[in-house]
Design an enzyme around this catalytic site. Sequence first.
Site, PDB file in Angstrom:
ATOM      1  N   ASP A 169       0.856  -1.185   0.000  1.00 57.00           N
ATOM      2  CA  ASP A 169       0.000   0.000   0.000  1.00 57.00           C
ATOM      3  C   ASP A 169       0.895   1.239   0.000  1.00 57.00           C
ATOM      4  OD1 ASP A 169      -1.877   1.994   0.425  1.00 57.00           O
ATOM      5  OD2 ASP A 169      -3.058   0.797   1.812  1.00 57.00           O
ATOM      6  N   TRP A 170       1.478   1.519  -1.170  1.00 48.76           N
ATOM      7  CA  TRP A 170       2.404   2.639  -1.305  1.00 48.76           C
ATOM      8  C   TRP A 170       1.606   3.872  -1.721  1.00 48.76           C
ATOM      9  CZ3 TRP A 170       5.899  -0.783  -4.880  1.00 48.76           C
ATOM     10  CH2 TRP A 170       6.545  -1.749  -4.107  1.00 48.76           C
ATOM     11  N   GLU A 171       1.419   4.777  -0.773  1.00 53.65           N
ATOM     12  CA  GLU A 171       0.615   5.966  -1.032  1.00 53.65           C
ATOM     13  C   GLU A 171       1.431   7.230  -0.838  1.00 53.65           C
ATOM     14  OE1 GLU A 171      -3.351   6.091   0.662  1.00 53.65           O
ATOM     15  OE2 GLU A 171      -3.163   4.008   1.277  1.00 53.65           O
ATOM     16  N   GLY A 172       0.790   8.379  -1.133  1.00 46.54           N
ATOM     17  CA  GLY A 172       1.429   9.664  -0.925  1.00 46.54           C
ATOM     18  C   GLY A 172       2.744   9.756  -1.665  1.00 46.54           C
TER      19      GLY A 172
END
Length: 353
Positions: A169-172
């Site tokens: 969950d690689w966000e931002g």
Amino acid sequence: MPAPRSSTRPAHRSPTRLAAAAVILAALTTVTAPTATATASPRRDTAPRTPATDATFQHPAYFMPLDNNPQAISDIVADSGEKEFLLAFVLDSGGCTPAWDGDSTHPVAADTQVAAEVNAIRAAGGDVSVSFGGYNGTELGATCGSSTALAAAYQQVVDKYKLTRIDLDWEGDDLDANMAVRWGAIKTLEQDNPGLSVSLTIPMTTVGLPDTGKDEIRQAIADGARIDTVNIMDFDFGLTSGTETEAAETVADDVNTQLQSLYGWDAATAWAHTSIQLMNGHTDQPSELFTQDTFNSLLAFAQSNHVAQLSYWDLNRDRACDPGVPHNWADGACSSVDQDPFDFTKIITKYTG
């Protein structure tokens, strides 16, 4: 293309623990392996498996085992029927050290509390995936420095909980960053763990995948890393017109077309590699609202397209808010809509692929 709107993952940093349950569960320190076997032959191809169906993990709910007043696993299983969990989140607590919520007091290496939860889930006939990242905190791929170090950090978690599935969950600012390090690590992890299933979670725009998400997929293909399931956050893109159901379906349809282009698949194959992730109740966008009726409609949509998974963020919120206590717009421990406990979880557990 509009800028991607990422989920803030409500109240990620406000832990409220079930102390009594923790005392009972802490005695269970050894994680037992899942009873279901997932022993596929080693894969060295760049594309996901075809078809990407996993009959034992079709409706996992995100669950924070340490934060946001987590419900007891026994209650979740008994009252909702859910036995499939995406446990969130493992982050870096410093020095490339995997820890729950990035908290130095909860390193994975010394964990007994989450291990006990995993044991309880598997004892009930279910299984787990562990999610790395989230919107807040420091993702391991941002600090581990090399693919070798990052793969070792991920491997520590895989070994600790005897995982056959992980979620990225690689966000931002982690999305579309350090990609060579991250996908190099995932390629190594897949080679060292034949049968490991990898999902990539991507925030959505009103027209499907953001350019950053497409870049991640292209880099994975180029680096020889396999993505088994593209998990689309089908919320937080902002409802501009129509109904929530129509908007979520349109975004999912757009992603289907985009995956066909990226991988050269037909529509059915693209759906078979897509997980649709919803958010119950109020989302981080004031224009959005997912009711039980919305979930039911999107359950039918997912079923008609035979997607890989139907998921949602998150189980900790699957209860009504206490009206006598102030709550955030998208509270981390309740849905902010009228509901009975586990209403939303009961809906997604109906998904059968």
